[in-house]
Design an enzyme around this catalytic site. Structure first.
Site, PDB file in Angstrom:
ATOM      1  N   GLU A 210       0.903  -1.237  -0.055  1.00 14.94           N
ATOM      2  CA  GLU A 210      -0.120  -0.127  -0.038  1.00 14.94           C
ATOM      3  C   GLU A 210       0.859   1.212  -0.029  1.00 14.94           C
ATOM      4  OE1 GLU A 210      -3.463   0.184  -0.033  1.00 14.94           O
ATOM      5  OE2 GLU A 210      -3.750  -1.764   0.075  1.00 14.94           O
ATOM      6  N   CYS A 244      -2.144   9.412   2.734  1.00 10.06           N
ATOM      7  CA  CYS A 244      -1.700   8.947   1.310  1.00 10.06           C
ATOM      8  C   CYS A 244      -2.647   9.253   0.211  1.00 10.06           C
ATOM      9  CB  CYS A 244      -1.765   7.283   1.218  1.00 10.06           C
ATOM     10  SG  CYS A 244      -3.119   6.480   1.948  1.00 10.06           S
TER      11      CYS A 244
HETATM   12  P1  NAD Z   1       8.237   4.571   5.020  1.00 13.44           P
HETATM   13  O1  NAD Z   1       8.190   3.804   3.752  1.00 13.44           O
HETATM   14  O2  NAD Z   1       9.332   5.559   5.496  1.00 13.44           O
HETATM   15  O3  NAD Z   1       8.051   3.544   6.450  1.00 13.44           O
HETATM   16  C1  NAD Z   1       7.212   2.622   6.531  1.00 13.44           C
HETATM   17  C2  NAD Z   1       7.630   1.586   7.369  1.00 13.44           C
HETATM   18  O4  NAD Z   1       8.572   0.848   6.858  1.00 13.44           O
HETATM   19  C3  NAD Z   1       7.912   2.025   8.567  1.00 13.44           C
HETATM   20  O5  NAD Z   1       7.351   0.999   9.680  1.00 13.44           O
HETATM   21  C4  NAD Z   1       9.353   1.944   8.806  1.00 13.44           C
HETATM   22  O6  NAD Z   1      10.035   1.643   9.930  1.00 13.44           O
HETATM   23  C5  NAD Z   1       9.765   0.854   7.516  1.00 13.44           C
HETATM   24  N1  NAD Z   1      11.080   1.228   6.769  1.00 13.44           N
HETATM   25  C6  NAD Z   1      11.420   2.290   6.354  1.00 13.44           C
HETATM   26  N2  NAD Z   1      12.542   2.251   5.665  1.00 13.44           N
HETATM   27  C7  NAD Z   1      12.890   0.642   5.642  1.00 13.44           C
HETATM   28  C8  NAD Z   1      13.755  -0.049   5.031  1.00 13.44           C
HETATM   29  N3  NAD Z   1      14.651   0.594   4.215  1.00 13.44           N
HETATM   30  N4  NAD Z   1      13.761  -1.224   5.143  1.00 13.44           N
HETATM   31  C9  NAD Z   1      12.441  -1.891   5.576  1.00 13.44           C
HETATM   32  N5  NAD Z   1      11.515  -1.030   6.343  1.00 13.44           N
HETATM   33  C10 NAD Z   1      11.753   0.223   6.394  1.00 13.44           C
HETATM   34  O7  NAD Z   1       6.928   5.398   5.032  1.00 13.44           O
HETATM   35  P2  NAD Z   1       6.423   6.621   6.177  1.00 13.44           P
HETATM   36  O8  NAD Z   1       7.319   7.696   5.975  1.00 13.44           O
HETATM   37  O9  NAD Z   1       6.102   5.837   7.301  1.00 13.44           O
HETATM   38  O10 NAD Z   1       4.844   6.751   5.686  1.00 13.44           O
HETATM   39  C11 NAD Z   1       4.588   7.673   4.553  1.00 13.44           C
HETATM   40  C12 NAD Z   1       4.405   7.011   3.172  1.00 13.44           C
HETATM   41  O11 NAD Z   1       3.442   5.895   3.069  1.00 13.44           O
HETATM   42  C13 NAD Z   1       3.919   7.891   2.147  1.00 13.44           C
HETATM   43  O12 NAD Z   1       4.401   7.607   0.720  1.00 13.44           O
HETATM   44  C14 NAD Z   1       2.473   7.717   1.994  1.00 13.44           C
HETATM   45  O13 NAD Z   1       1.823   7.795   0.681  1.00 13.44           O
HETATM   46  C15 NAD Z   1       2.386   6.009   2.123  1.00 13.44           C
HETATM   47  N6  NAD Z   1       1.131   5.619   2.610  1.00 13.44           N
HETATM   48  C16 NAD Z   1       0.457   4.946   1.999  1.00 13.44           C
HETATM   49  C17 NAD Z   1      -0.947   4.642   2.549  1.00 13.44           C
HETATM   50  C18 NAD Z   1      -1.664   3.523   1.728  1.00 13.44           C
HETATM   51  O14 NAD Z   1      -2.764   2.889   2.261  1.00 13.44           O
HETATM   52  N7  NAD Z   1      -1.469   3.260   0.114  1.00 13.44           N
HETATM   53  C19 NAD Z   1      -1.088   4.886   3.771  1.00 13.44           C
HETATM   54  C20 NAD Z   1      -0.225   5.547   4.534  1.00 13.44           C
HETATM   55  C21 NAD Z   1       0.969   5.976   3.807  1.00 13.44           C
END
Ligand code: NAD
Length: 457
Positions: A210, A244
């Site tokens: 997602e 998002c």
């Molecule tokens: P992110 O990708 O930075 O982090 C998400 C999760 O992944 C966190 O738990 C983090 O600890 C983990 N993570 C981060 N880097 C990682 C890596 N290198 N390897 C493994 N795990 C890792 O996202 P964010 O900043 O927390 O959230 C914002 C983003 O999420 C935006 O792009 C937003 O559009 C998207 N989002 C999508 C939805 C949806 O339902 N489609 C909902 C909310 C947010």
């Protein structure tokens, strides 16, 4: 790096007892989760307030209330969903009965982001439990108070070999991804989505991703401008734009641009007029890094039409509208994920459809128009995850609509029965008759090929 091998092994052992597959057990767990959420509503709200300055109203409508609705809907339907489903018998299968058996994958990993730290952890968890899995949850490190509270709630109430929660950042995520789990449900950024898919490929673990991206919003010349302004202001500035599916940028028809912008300004004043005030109920930016990133857009992209003020100490940025924007502006490079709305104007809707199709497929798209032909043209010409006609964000709230992206905005969809489906493998089963044995399939049947050709054509 810590190892989660032992935890996953424990969960596999519990899964193999068959308890999680009992529908009564799943329902008891979901009811328990519902009671826990209801009885800890105040603490959840307080944690969300500490991490993101969320108001009680937003915490309830966009996080707690949403999860309770998903629970209610799931509990109402789970017995039906979990049953084997009879399907039609094809002519070649004459005499047999055919079924789909939904079965849980086993141990599933849920990795969630910070922007709706309660909802985006618990909504997939509901699907995982409903489908009969064991689950490991990895909430975001950027909302530590909420993550800590969720950890306490889960550890005090569930056995670790059934539902576990692990706090931590990239290292923890990577350590979890090193191990083989049976399904990975990830919500987060496009960049990290690619890391997840790569890690999953090593074990051939199926994934739901997602993700996000730049979701466009179009206001055509025939739109109901009053409603458009209010619904766009709400969808964009709820959670300070850290949603998002928030409209990332606006395309407004040049004939209605001035009138629309005036109405948008009024709607923002009306809904979020006190964003930087003493008693601000406006959601804050999650971190200083994101605050600085967003602030530079205010000065390096277009012209400030409304807002632009910020408070570095409180990490607050007032709802801001930028005009005179082009695709060359820095704000148009990536998903904004903050309370800044860039506005572009257009004359020819076909031209902007072409422009949008030059960019990655968005997670959401919104079109405001009173004319069905215009609405349909947009819906049919652009591929995107999901969206609304004459509204923003609201499609997210329906359990009847699949929620997910396409292309770079994600893989797979959930909500309602979709959440159950995501975490279930559909096993196709043919129950063959032993009353007779049709001979056509056997190579030694006289005129067998002739008969087969009459059936399979
Ligand atoms: P992110 O990708 O930075 O982090 C998400 C999760 O992944 C966190 O738990 C983090 O600890 C983990 N993570 C981060 N880097 C990682 C890596 N290198 N390897 C493994 N795990 C890792 O996202 P964010 O900043 O927390 O959230 C914002 C983003 O999420 C935006 O792009 C937003 O559009 C998207 N989002 C999508 C939805 C949806 O339902 N489609 C909902 C909310 C947010």
């Amino acid at each position: 790096m810590e190892s989660y091998e032992a935890l996953i092994k424990k969960q596999r052992e519990f899964f193999s007892t068959g308890r999680t597959k009992e529908v009564a057990f799943r329902m008891d767990t979901l009811k328990m989760l519902r009671n826990l959420i209801k009885s800890h509503e105040k603490e959840i709200m307080a944690a969300l307030h500490t991490d993101l300055n969320k108001s009680e109203f937003e915490s309830y409508t966009t996080e707690i209330g949403f999860v309770l609705e998903e629970l209610r809907y799931t509990l109402k339907h789970i017995e039906n969903w979990a049953k084997p489903r009879k399907v039609k018998t094809s002519l070649t299968g004459f005499g047999s009965k055919n079924y789909i058996y939904p079965e849980p994958y086993g141990v599933v990993l849920i990795i969630s982001p910070w922007n709706y730290p309660f909802q985006l952890a618990f909504a997939p968890l509901i699907g995982a439990i409903a489908a009969g899995n064991c689950a490991i949850l990895k909430p975001s490190e950027l909302t530590p108070t909420t993550s800590e509270f969720l950890t306490k709630l889960i550890r005090e109430n569930f056995q670790e070999d059934y539902i576990a929660i692990v706090e931590g950042g990239v290292e923890t995520s990577s350590a979890l991804l090193n191990e083989k789990t049976d399904y990975i449900f990830f919500t987060g950024s496009v960049a990290v989505g690619k890391v997840i898919m790569e890690a999953a490929s090593k074990h051939l673990t199926p994934v739901t991703l997602e993700l996000g991206g730049k979701s466009p919003c179009i206001v055509h010349k025939d739109a109901n401008l009053q409603y458009a302004a209010k619904r766009i202001a709400w969808g964009k500035f709820t959670n300070a734009g850290q949603t998002c599916v928030a409209p990332d940028y606006l395309y407004v028809h040049h004939e209605v641009k001035d009138e629309f912008l005036k109405l948008l300004k009024e709607a923002i004043q009306d809904l979020y007029g006190n964003a930087l005030g003493e008693e601000s109920q406006f959601t804050k930016i999650v971190s200083d890094r994101h605050f600085q990133r967003l602030k530079t857009f205010i000065y390096n992209s277009g012209t400030i039409y409304h807002g632009g003020e910020s408070d570095a100490e409180k990490l607050l940025i007032a709802p801001t509208v930028l005009t005179n924007i082009t695709w060359e502006d820095p704000i148009m490079e990536d998903e904004i994920f903050g309370p800044i709305l860039p506005v572009m104007e257009y004359e020819d809707i076909l031209k902007i459809i072409d422009e949008m199709n030059q960019h990655p497929k968005p997670l959401a798209l919104y079109i405001f128009s009173e004319v069905e032909r215009v609405q349909n043209k947009v819906l049919e010409s652009i591929s995107f995850g999901g969206g609304c006609v004459n509204d923003t964000v609201y499609h997210f709230t329906s359990p009847h609509l699949p929620f997910g992206g396409v292309g770079e905005s994600g893989i797979g969809a959930y909500h309602g029965k979709g959440s159950f489906n995501v975490f279930s493998h559909e096993k196709g089963i043919m129950k063959q008759t032993t009353r007779f044995d049709l001979p056509f399939r056997y190579p030694n049947t006289k005129h067998g090929l002739k008969w087969i050709k009459m059936i399979m054509k």
